[in-house]
Design a protein around this motif. Structure first.
Motif, short mmCIF file in Angstrom:
data_model
loop_
_atom_site.label_atom_id
_atom_site.label_comp_id
_atom_site.label_asym_id
_atom_site.label_seq_id
_atom_site.Cartn_x
_atom_site.Cartn_y
_atom_site.Cartn_z
N UNK A 21 51.02 48.53 33.51
CA UNK A 21 52.39 48.31 33.03
C UNK A 21 52.45 47.07 32.15
N UNK A 22 51.80 45.99 32.59
CA UNK A 22 51.81 44.73 31.84
C UNK A 22 50.54 43.95 32.18
N UNK A 23 49.66 43.71 31.19
CA UNK A 23 48.39 43.02 31.46
C UNK A 23 48.58 41.51 31.66
N UNK A 24 49.13 41.14 32.80
CA UNK A 24 49.46 39.74 33.08
C UNK A 24 48.27 38.97 33.62
N UNK A 25 48.42 37.66 33.64
CA UNK A 25 47.41 36.76 34.21
C UNK A 25 47.11 37.11 35.66
N UNK A 26 48.16 37.30 36.46
CA UNK A 26 47.96 37.54 37.89
C UNK A 26 47.27 38.88 38.13
N UNK A 27 47.68 39.92 37.39
CA UNK A 27 47.04 41.23 37.57
C UNK A 27 45.56 41.17 37.19
N UNK A 28 45.26 40.49 36.08
CA UNK A 28 43.86 40.38 35.65
C UNK A 28 43.03 39.61 36.69
N UNK A 29 43.60 38.50 37.18
CA UNK A 29 42.87 37.70 38.16
C UNK A 29 42.64 38.48 39.45
N UNK A 30 43.65 39.20 39.90
CA UNK A 30 43.51 39.95 41.15
C UNK A 30 42.51 41.10 41.00
N UNK A 31 42.49 41.74 39.84
CA UNK A 31 41.45 42.76 39.60
C UNK A 31 40.07 42.13 39.60
N UNK A 32 39.98 40.92 39.08
CA UNK A 32 38.72 40.21 39.12
C UNK A 32 38.26 39.98 40.55
N UNK A 33 39.19 39.61 41.42
CA UNK A 33 38.83 39.34 42.81
C UNK A 33 38.35 40.59 43.53
N UNK A 34 39.04 41.71 43.34
CA UNK A 34 38.61 42.94 44.00
C UNK A 34 37.24 43.38 43.49
N UNK A 35 37.01 43.26 42.18
CA UNK A 35 35.69 43.59 41.65
C UNK A 35 34.62 42.67 42.23
N UNK A 36 34.96 41.43 42.42
CA UNK A 36 34.03 40.49 43.04
C UNK A 36 33.65 40.95 44.45
N UNK A 37 34.64 41.35 45.23
CA UNK A 37 34.37 41.79 46.60
C UNK A 37 33.54 43.08 46.62
N UNK A 38 33.64 43.86 45.56
CA UNK A 38 32.83 45.09 45.46
C UNK A 38 31.49 44.83 44.78
N UNK A 39 31.19 43.54 44.57
CA UNK A 39 29.92 43.10 43.96
C UNK A 39 29.79 43.49 42.50
N UNK A 40 30.91 43.79 41.85
CA UNK A 40 30.91 44.06 40.40
C UNK A 40 31.17 42.74 39.67
N UNK A 41 30.17 41.84 39.67
CA UNK A 41 30.39 40.47 39.23
C UNK A 41 30.67 40.35 37.74
N UNK A 42 30.03 41.19 36.95
CA UNK A 42 30.29 41.14 35.51
C UNK A 42 31.73 41.55 35.21
N UNK A 43 32.21 42.60 35.88
CA UNK A 43 33.61 43.01 35.72
C UNK A 43 34.55 41.92 36.20
N UNK A 44 34.20 41.28 37.30
CA UNK A 44 35.04 40.20 37.82
C UNK A 44 35.14 39.07 36.81
N UNK A 45 34.02 38.66 36.24
CA UNK A 45 34.02 37.59 35.24
C UNK A 45 34.87 37.98 34.04
N UNK A 46 34.81 39.24 33.63
CA UNK A 46 35.59 39.70 32.48
C UNK A 46 37.08 39.53 32.75
#
Length: 846
Positions: A671-696
């Motif tokens: 809906x809206x590519x906000x700072x919080x949404x991007x950061x939270x997607x980074x965190x979930x990717x981190x927990x799933x060991x998708x570290x490159x996606x998390x960094x992105x």
């Protein structure tokens, strides 16, 4: 007295009787909270000096705000006599706690530390309690500690006037100098604190006797039984504190409570260093990442306001959409933004006199980039929208305004306003009056007086102010804040008594601080807001701005006072409800904060923002399951509310349901590519060991907001996991820089202290790490996410034993066990046999 209604207090039961009078438990019917009412007794009500002493207690204690001091709310006069309304502490006196509870050494250490903090906070305001004793200290079942009853406290600057005959402290706690008639000072309080600690750790008083003369002889001429003989397991540093506090000569004691608190802090540091060194070299661990909760302020401080109204089916739910600038020049655009902002603010004020009307704050319209009635309907659930256009003709300014049915997109009414010359005062006034007419609101003298409040009769000042508001409305855009400040300063030069312009200057400097982090801007904000209050402290917009500044700088007691005062004048003020609840939350008054949020909802059950604030409150306090219902209500009322979806994702994340969390974060980002949404997607990717996606995703979030220390820390963590050690350290150092700069404004900000403890652990600075960790645990001992972060930091420092103790405590406080078990950086702790044995009693939740 029991059962009577006294002013807005319903008396429930008698609590006891003190030296000043009777004390009752009551219900504050306005704020729906329990309070203690302390009445002046008839015995002393006829004595003017005693009455003044009673009032002095209220004035002194009301100036104190600290988690370890019982708060005074008000001093009242009634037909039943004068009384103080105080915070009700549901606990027991320390003396009773000592005799009835088999407290552990750690619990006693915690009580000792909290009592020292409370007394020390009073001393920093030059206030001496003068009757420190176990009976004036309360302990709650949750472990909270409150120092109370400043009934004989005086400003230390005036203690020279106090003779021993006037000192009415309890004999067993009196310092030798007081016994012989000398003046009380901070060192006398240090002595009394030493007596309290002796009693706490041994169960006995150091100086006692069958009668007062025997007690005073013991105090002057005898040494107490060594504390170690009565409490063999007392920590040596506590023994040291007690012995130094109980030195007969004042100059041989601690000279301030800061010195006592430093002993506690030094003990924490040395323990951590000792434990860490015994482990040998340990590879630093990365810690768990921070999920960002999307929280919008309730509008721009002065201008974006909203009043709560009843929610009948025909409620007029209104959003004012940015007008079109037909002239297409920058000057007209800025002026138009200023008109739009003041229209929203002025129309909101009418809500006090017109039921079934509410107005979306302009800051919500701007932050969500709403450009059409259809978007306002989808995002905010409004049924009416105001659109319009502005044209600067040669001899006049023309404003066209349209009232739109937001759901069916039908134009209901339209009007054209022509203003000759540059008379912007008439432009904003006529626009608001015309819109009121279009909404079928009948104007009266009271409404007209409300609209005129705070305005200036000097046209040039009004013009500068209105254009300044236009720049401030979009303060995040380049140079807009600088232009706003220039114009507001010109406005106050034209009219030195223009309170709203001074308040706008204060807000502008605060916004500058938020964007750049320059601490000197906070000083400027306070300066101009104090000037606005000096000119006209009765203006609600000025009070709101001051209250929100108090929240930002950590003056929570002042914020409570201001927002409570606003609600007494405007019972439906949404900003005041949100500010009051936030202040209560920061003071650790969970129940009061929750009830304040719920009160706002009860007055307007179909307004999405109130649900969002309640849901976010639950998230901050670790009540993740309770957060889901109000947050679902947000997206039911406003289906395109991206913050709502993001925060539901946060609630699922903390319940370890990462699949659902990722789904809602992705929906929010779509809906809206906000700072919080991007950061939270980074965190979930981190927990799933998708570290490159998390960094992105973290990098995308920082493009939107480079002043977010949590995201810098998160990015550093995943860079470490990707083997990018140089980038990792550089970004931790950047996170520390941003966090420490922000901490200068509010040194007791729990979250910032917590992350600094973690970040210093990550770069291997154990001394600074332990300092911040222990400070955080003192500030928020019962918050599960804080306890978890502290445990992670100790693990990072190599102090496995302390890390396991805190990690188990976090689980006991309902921190999700699955989040611990699935953190890759905590794998060694999780596999430790001691941890495995302890978690057998904590099966993973469903």
């Amino acid at each position: 007295m029991i059962g009577k209604q006294i002013l807005h207090y319903q008396v429930l039961q008698k609590l006891g009787e003190g030296g000043m009078g009777m004390v009752y438990l009551a219900e504050d019917t306005k704020l729906k909270r329990k309070v203690a009412l302390k009445f002046i007794s008839s015995r002393i009500s006829s004595n003017d000096s005693e009455v003044e002493r009673f009032r002095n207690e209220a004035r002194i204690t009301a100036s104190l705000s600290h988690p370890n001091i019982a708060q005074v709310y008000a001093i009242e006069d009634s037909e039943h006599g004068s009384f103080i309304a105080m915070q009700y502490v549901d606990g027991v006196e320390l003396g009773t706690y000592i005799s009835e509870q088999n407290a552990s050494i750690k619990q006693k250490e915690d009580i000792a530390l909290k009592v020292a903090r409370g007394i020390g906070a009073a001393h920093k305001k030059d206030i001496i309690h003068k009757d420190i004793k176990a009976g004036n200290i309360m302990v709650t079942p949750e472990g909270e500690v409150k120092v109370l009853d400043f009934g004989i406290a005086e400003l230390s600057s005036s203690t020279k006037e106090t003779s021993s005959g006037e000192y009415s402290g309890t004999a067993t706690y009196m310092a030798p100098e007081l016994v012989v008639g000398k003046d009380a000072d901070i060192r006398s309080e240090v002595w009394a604190y030493g007596v309290v600690l002796y009693q706490l750790f041994t169960g006995e008083l150091p100086f006692d006797g069958a009668y007062e003369q025997a007690i005073t002889y013991s105090i002057l001429d005898e040494e107490p039984t060594p504390v170690k003989e009565r409490a063999e397991n007392i920590p040596s540093y506590v023994e040291e504190i007690i012995n130094k506090c109980l030195q007969k000569k004042p100059e041989e004691r601690y000279q301030s409570f800061d010195e006592i608190l430093s002993v506690f802090e030094n003990h924490a540091r040395s323990s951590a260093r000792s434990d860490s060194s015994s482990k040998g070299n340990f590879t630093p661990l990365k810690i768990a990442l921070t999920i960002i909760i999307s929280i919008s302020l309730i509008g721009v401080f002065i201008y974006g306001g909203m009043q709560i109204a009843s929610s009948e089916p025909d409620t007029q739910k209104l959003a004012i959409i940015p007008f079109k600038n037909v002239s297409n020049d920058d000057a007209s655009r800025i002026l138009l933004d200023g008109v739009l902002e003041t229209m929203t603010s002025k129309l909101s004020q009418i809500d006090n006199y017109k039921d079934a009307l509410w107005v979306i704050p302009s800051s919500e319209v701007l932050s969500n980039n709403v450009q059409s009635p259809q978007e306002a309907y989808k995002l905010f659930g409004v049924n009416l929208a105001v659109t319009g256009s502005f044209q600067d003709l040669n001899d006049r300014k023309r404003l066209t305004i349209n009232l739109i049915d937001a759901k069916n997109l039908r134009q209901l009414k339209s009007s054209v306003i022509d203003i000759s010359g540059d008379n912007v005062v008439n432009l904003q006034t006529e626009t608001v009056l015309k819109l009121i007419e279009m909404l079928d609101i009948t104007t009266n003298d009271r409404i007209k007086a409300t609209l005129a409040q705070g305005t200036t009769e000097i046209p040039a000042a009004s013009s500068y102010y209105l254009n300044g508001v236009g720049y401030l409305y979009k303060y995040s855009q380049s140079d807009n804040l600088e232009n706003a400040i220039i114009l507001f300063k010109k406005a106050v030069e034209e009219d030195p008594n223009y309170a709203l312009a001074f308040a706008a200057l204060g807000e502008s400097y605060w916004r500058r601080y938020e964007i750049s982090g320059g601490v000197t801007y906070v000083d400027s904000a306070k300066l101009y807001l104090n000037r606005a209050m000096d000119i006209n402290s009765e203006l609600i917009p000025v009070q709101q701005t001051m209250g929100l500044l108090d929240l930002g700088t950590g003056d929570y007691d002042e914020a409570v006072a201001i927002f409570t005062s606003i609600l007494e004048q405007e019972p439906g003020n949404e900003i005041a409800y949100g500010g009051l609840a936030e202040a209560y939350d920061n003071l650790g008054m969970y129940e009061e904060a929750e009830q304040t949020y719920k009160k706002a909802i009860s007055l307007k059950p179909d307004y999405w923002l109130s649900y969002k604030l309640l849901g976010n409150f639950y998230l901050r306090n670790g009540d993740y399951q309770k957060a889901i219902d109000p947050l679902y209500r947000v997206v039911q009322l406003t289906p395109d509310n991206f913050d709502g979806y993001s925060n539901i994702g946060v609630a699922y994340y903390y319940q370890s349901n990462w699949e659902m969390a990722k789904q809602y974060f992705a929906q929010s980002y779509e809906i809206e590519p906000t700072e919080s949404a991007a950061s939270n997607l980074g965190t979930v990717n981190y927990l799933e060991s998708n570290y490159s996606e998390a960094a992105k995703y973290y990098a995308l979030a920082l493009e939107n907001n480079p002043n977010n220390y949590a995201i810098w820390g998160n990015l550093a963590s995943v860079q470490g996991l990707l083997g990018k050690e140089e980038e990792e350290r550089a970004n931790y150092e950047k996170a520390i820089e941003v966090a420490e700069n922000q901490l200068k404004v509010n040194p007791n900000d729990v979250n910032i202290n917590a992350v600094l403890g973690s970040y210093y652990a990550d770069i291997g600075d154990s001394v600074k790490s332990v300092f911040y960790i222990e400070k955080t645990l003192r500030l928020a001992p019962q918050v599960p996410s804080i306890t978890f972060r502290a445990a992670s930091a100790y693990e990072n420092l190599g102090n496995r034993e302390r890390a396991i103790d805190l990690m188990i405590k976090a689980v006991e406080q309902d921190y999700p066990l699955e989040n611990i078990l699935n953190q890759p950086e905590l794998s060694e702790l999780v596999s430790d046999q001691r941890f495995q044995e302890l978690i057998n009693n904590f099966p993973p939740s469903d």
